[in-house]
Design a protein around this motif. Structure first.
Motif, PDB file in Angstrom:
ATOM      1  N   ALA A   1       0.828  -1.207   0.000  1.00  0.00           N
ATOM      2  CA  ALA A   1       0.000   0.000   0.000  1.00  0.00           C
ATOM      3  C   ALA A   1       0.860   1.253   0.000  1.00  0.00           C
ATOM      4  O   ALA A   1       0.583   2.220  -0.732  1.00  0.00           O
ATOM      5  N   GLU A   2       1.922   1.268   0.784  1.00  0.00           N
ATOM      6  CA  GLU A   2       2.795   2.444   0.834  1.00  0.00           C
ATOM      7  C   GLU A   2       3.514   2.652  -0.487  1.00  0.00           C
ATOM      8  O   GLU A   2       3.699   3.784  -0.945  1.00  0.00           O
ATOM      9  N   GLY A   3       3.929   1.563  -1.135  1.00  0.00           N
ATOM     10  CA  GLY A   3       4.642   1.676  -2.397  1.00  0.00           C
ATOM     11  C   GLY A   3       3.753   2.076  -3.558  1.00  0.00           C
ATOM     12  O   GLY A   3       4.205   2.742  -4.494  1.00  0.00           O
ATOM     13  N   ILE A   4       2.487   1.677  -3.513  1.00  0.00           N
ATOM     14  CA  ILE A   4       1.564   1.985  -4.605  1.00  0.00           C
ATOM     15  C   ILE A   4       0.973   3.382  -4.458  1.00  0.00           C
ATOM     16  O   ILE A   4       0.813   4.111  -5.441  1.00  0.00           O
ATOM     17  N   PHE A   5       0.657   3.792  -3.219  1.00  0.00           N
ATOM     18  CA  PHE A   5      -0.167   4.991  -3.021  1.00  0.00           C
ATOM     19  C   PHE A   5       0.535   6.148  -2.320  1.00  0.00           C
ATOM     20  O   PHE A   5      -0.040   7.221  -2.224  1.00  0.00           O
ATOM     21  N   ASP A   6       1.743   5.952  -1.795  1.00  0.00           N
ATOM     22  CA  ASP A   6       2.411   7.026  -1.055  1.00  0.00           C
ATOM     23  C   ASP A   6       1.450   7.589   0.000  1.00  0.00           C
ATOM     24  O   ASP A   6       1.045   8.762  -0.039  1.00  0.00           O
ATOM     25  N   LEU A   7       1.101   6.746   0.946  1.00  0.00           N
ATOM     26  CA  LEU A   7       0.036   7.057   1.896  1.00  0.00           C
ATOM     27  C   LEU A   7       0.323   8.277   2.761  1.00  0.00           C
ATOM     28  O   LEU A   7      -0.601   8.886   3.307  1.00  0.00           O
ATOM     29  N   ASP A   8       1.590   8.655   2.885  1.00  0.00           N
ATOM     30  CA  ASP A   8       1.923   9.794   3.747  1.00  0.00           C
ATOM     31  C   ASP A   8       1.617  11.142   3.091  1.00  0.00           C
ATOM     32  O   ASP A   8       1.659  12.171   3.763  1.00  0.00           O
ATOM     33  N   SER A   9       1.307  11.154   1.791  1.00  0.00           N
ATOM     34  CA  SER A   9       1.128  12.440   1.113  1.00  0.00           C
ATOM     35  C   SER A   9      -0.337  12.834   1.026  1.00  0.00           C
ATOM     36  O   SER A   9      -0.814  13.674   1.801  1.00  0.00           O
ATOM     37  N   SER A  10      -1.085  12.247   0.108  1.00  0.00           N
ATOM     38  CA  SER A  10      -2.445  12.725  -0.151  1.00  0.00           C
ATOM     39  C   SER A  10      -3.533  11.816   0.414  1.00  0.00           C
ATOM     40  O   SER A  10      -4.680  11.888  -0.004  1.00  0.00           O
ATOM     41  N   TRP A  11      -3.179  10.979   1.366  1.00  0.00           N
ATOM     42  CA  TRP A  11      -4.150  10.071   1.980  1.00  0.00           C
ATOM     43  C   TRP A  11      -4.266  10.360   3.473  1.00  0.00           C
ATOM     44  O   TRP A  11      -3.288  10.715   4.127  1.00  0.00           O
ATOM     45  N   THR A  12      -5.449  10.170   4.004  1.00  0.00           N
ATOM     46  CA  THR A  12      -5.706  10.388   5.430  1.00  0.00           C
ATOM     47  C   THR A  12      -6.061   9.067   6.089  1.00  0.00           C
ATOM     48  O   THR A  12      -6.977   8.370   5.638  1.00  0.00           O
ATOM     49  N   GLU A  13      -5.332   8.714   7.154  1.00  0.00           N
ATOM     50  CA  GLU A  13      -5.679   7.500   7.891  1.00  0.00           C
ATOM     51  C   GLU A  13      -6.921   7.768   8.733  1.00  0.00           C
ATOM     52  O   GLU A  13      -7.003   8.773   9.448  1.00  0.00           O
ATOM     53  N   LEU A  14      -7.899   6.866   8.683  1.00  0.00           N
ATOM     54  CA  LEU A  14      -9.177   7.082   9.349  1.00  0.00           C
ATOM     55  C   LEU A  14      -9.227   6.537  10.771  1.00  0.00           C
ATOM     56  O   LEU A  14     -10.179   6.792  11.495  1.00  0.00           O
ATOM     57  N   GLY A  15      -8.228   5.755  11.167  1.00  0.00           N
ATOM     58  CA  GLY A  15      -8.218   5.241  12.530  1.00  0.00           C
ATOM     59  C   GLY A  15      -9.303   4.224  12.807  1.00  0.00           C
ATOM     60  O   GLY A  15      -9.811   4.140  13.932  1.00  0.00           O
ATOM     61  N   LEU A  16      -9.689   3.460  11.796  1.00  0.00           N
ATOM     62  CA  LEU A  16     -10.741   2.469  11.943  1.00  0.00           C
ATOM     63  C   LEU A  16     -10.167   1.114  12.353  1.00  0.00           C
ATOM     64  O   LEU A  16      -8.990   0.829  12.165  1.00  0.00           O
ATOM     65  N   THR A  17     -11.002   0.278  12.924  1.00  0.00           N
ATOM     66  CA  THR A  17     -10.656  -1.096  13.237  1.00  0.00           C
ATOM     67  C   THR A  17     -11.696  -2.014  12.607  1.00  0.00           C
ATOM     68  O   THR A  17     -12.832  -1.588  12.354  1.00  0.00           O
ATOM     69  N   PRO A  18     -11.357  -3.262  12.328  1.00  0.00           N
ATOM     70  CA  PRO A  18     -10.103  -3.956  12.655  1.00  0.00           C
ATOM     71  C   PRO A  18      -9.032  -3.855  11.579  1.00  0.00           C
ATOM     72  O   PRO A  18      -7.966  -4.454  11.730  1.00  0.00           O
ATOM     73  N   PHE A  19      -9.278  -3.108  10.493  1.00  0.00           N
ATOM     74  CA  PHE A  19      -8.308  -2.994   9.409  1.00  0.00           C
ATOM     75  C   PHE A  19      -7.907  -1.529   9.226  1.00  0.00           C
ATOM     76  O   PHE A  19      -8.754  -0.645   9.320  1.00  0.00           O
ATOM     77  N   PRO A  20      -6.619  -1.265   8.939  1.00  0.00           N
ATOM     78  CA  PRO A  20      -6.225   0.108   8.608  1.00  0.00           C
ATOM     79  C   PRO A  20      -6.907   0.563   7.320  1.00  0.00           C
ATOM     80  O   PRO A  20      -6.917  -0.166   6.327  1.00  0.00           O
ATOM     81  N   VAL A  21      -7.463   1.772   7.334  1.00  0.00           N
ATOM     82  CA  VAL A  21      -8.134   2.331   6.160  1.00  0.00           C
ATOM     83  C   VAL A  21      -7.625   3.753   5.952  1.00  0.00           C
ATOM     84  O   VAL A  21      -7.537   4.544   6.903  1.00  0.00           O
ATOM     85  N   TYR A  22      -7.298   4.066   4.703  1.00  0.00           N
ATOM     86  CA  TYR A  22      -6.845   5.392   4.312  1.00  0.00           C
ATOM     87  C   TYR A  22      -7.810   5.942   3.264  1.00  0.00           C
ATOM     88  O   TYR A  22      -8.363   5.196   2.463  1.00  0.00           O
ATOM     89  N   ARG A  23      -7.964   7.279   3.255  1.00  0.00           N
ATOM     90  CA  ARG A  23      -8.916   7.900   2.352  1.00  0.00           C
ATOM     91  C   ARG A  23      -8.270   9.061   1.597  1.00  0.00           C
ATOM     92  O   ARG A  23      -7.455   9.799   2.141  1.00  0.00           O
ATOM     93  N   ARG A  24      -8.688   9.208   0.345  1.00  0.00           N
ATOM     94  CA  ARG A  24      -8.259  10.331  -0.499  1.00  0.00           C
ATOM     95  C   ARG A  24      -9.473  10.846  -1.259  1.00  0.00           C
ATOM     96  O   ARG A  24     -10.339  10.062  -1.647  1.00  0.00           O
ATOM     97  N   GLY A  25      -9.534  12.149  -1.433  1.00  0.00           N
ATOM     98  CA  GLY A  25     -10.633  12.699  -2.202  1.00  0.00           C
ATOM     99  C   GLY A  25     -11.148  13.998  -1.611  1.00  0.00           C
ATOM    100  O   GLY A  25     -10.461  14.688  -0.863  1.00  0.00           O
ATOM    101  N   ASN A  26     -12.410  14.328  -1.939  1.00  0.00           N
ATOM    102  CA  ASN A  26     -13.054  15.521  -1.411  1.00  0.00           C
ATOM    103  C   ASN A  26     -14.521  15.197  -1.169  1.00  0.00           C
ATOM    104  O   ASN A  26     -14.905  14.023  -1.143  1.00  0.00           O
TER     105      ASN A  26
END
Length: 237
Positions: free
Chosen positions: A19-44
């Motif tokens: 996921a980090e290699g495909i999407f560069d999660l630290d830039s334009s994605w927001t971690e939602l803090g959900l459980t039981p799986f990590p989820v990241y979101r991008r958009g408006n």
């Protein structure tokens, strides 16, 4: 009442490294803090995409797929990742759209089912429709809960399947969507990191960054086609 943002696409990815290699999660994605799986979101507020990291294996993939269906109701599900390759004519890092997948380690033939057929379902192969806006060569894939380092462990009935790739998640994602009546919403893009031999563990590590870079190009194309822009989405759903 704040309107819910429409989820255009949900990416189901096995490993954090992928996921980090495909999407560069630290830039334009927001971690939602959900459980039981990590989820990241991008958009408006118009359109969004989410990335859910399932963990390795069919059980994790099925559970994460059901979770993202129930939580986000996406229009499309996309499974991406690196795979072992059974076809030496396919180069490392060459991204393919998977059109057919099946389980290689589901065997309930004692009760009259075919190899790969889950009881109480009618299919033993799952057919996917790639995104025509992202033209790529196609491939056939087998899934199971084994990191394959040889070609001799498959049931003889699978000889005619003529698989190009093997992984540990896609067919479980497909089966989950089938049971939800949503298999037609699935697409999958895979690229090989190794050739399923004794060198595979080392080749996987060596080739992973290169392979993920190729998948990143396809992922960005998918996001553009679905109208998901780079700014993080606002209010959580």
């Amino acid at each position: 009442m704040i309107p819910m943002t429409e989820t255009q696409v949900a990416f189901v990815i096995a490993m954090t490294e992928e996921a980090e290699g495909i999407f560069d999660l630290d830039s334009s994605w927001t971690e939602l803090g959900l459980t039981p799986f990590p989820v990241y979101r991008r958009g408006n507020d118009e359109a969004q995409a989410v990335v859910i990291i399932s963990g390795i294996g069919t059980t994790n993939a099925a559970a994460a797929t059901q979770h993202v269906l129930d939580r986000f109701h996406p229009e499309r599900i996309v499974n991406m990742g690196v795979v072992g390759c059974l076809n030496h004519e396919i180069a490392i890092g060459a991204v393919h759209a998977v059109t057919t997948c099946a389980f290689f380690d589901v065997d309930v033939t004692a009760f009259g089912y075919k190899i790969g057929q889950i009881p109480e379902t009618e299919v033993h192969e799952y057919h996917l429709e790639p995104n025509s806006a992202v033209p790529l060569p196609t491939a056939r894939l087998l899934s199971g809960d084994t990191f394959v380092t040889g070609r001799d462990g498959f049931h003889p009935e699978l000889a005619g399947f003529d698989a190009d790739f093997v992984d540990m998640e896609l067919t479980a994602v497909a089966h989950t969507l089938l049971r939800n009546g949503k298999l037609d919403q699935l697409e999958s893009y895979k690229t090989p990191s190794d050739y399923c031999d004794s060198d595979s563990p080392d080749a996987f590590d060596e080739n992973l960054p290169f392979a993920l870079g190729k998948l990143a190009i396809v992922a960005e194309q998918i996001l553009q086609v679905r109208g998901v822009v780079g700014e993080p989405a606002g209010v959580a759903r």
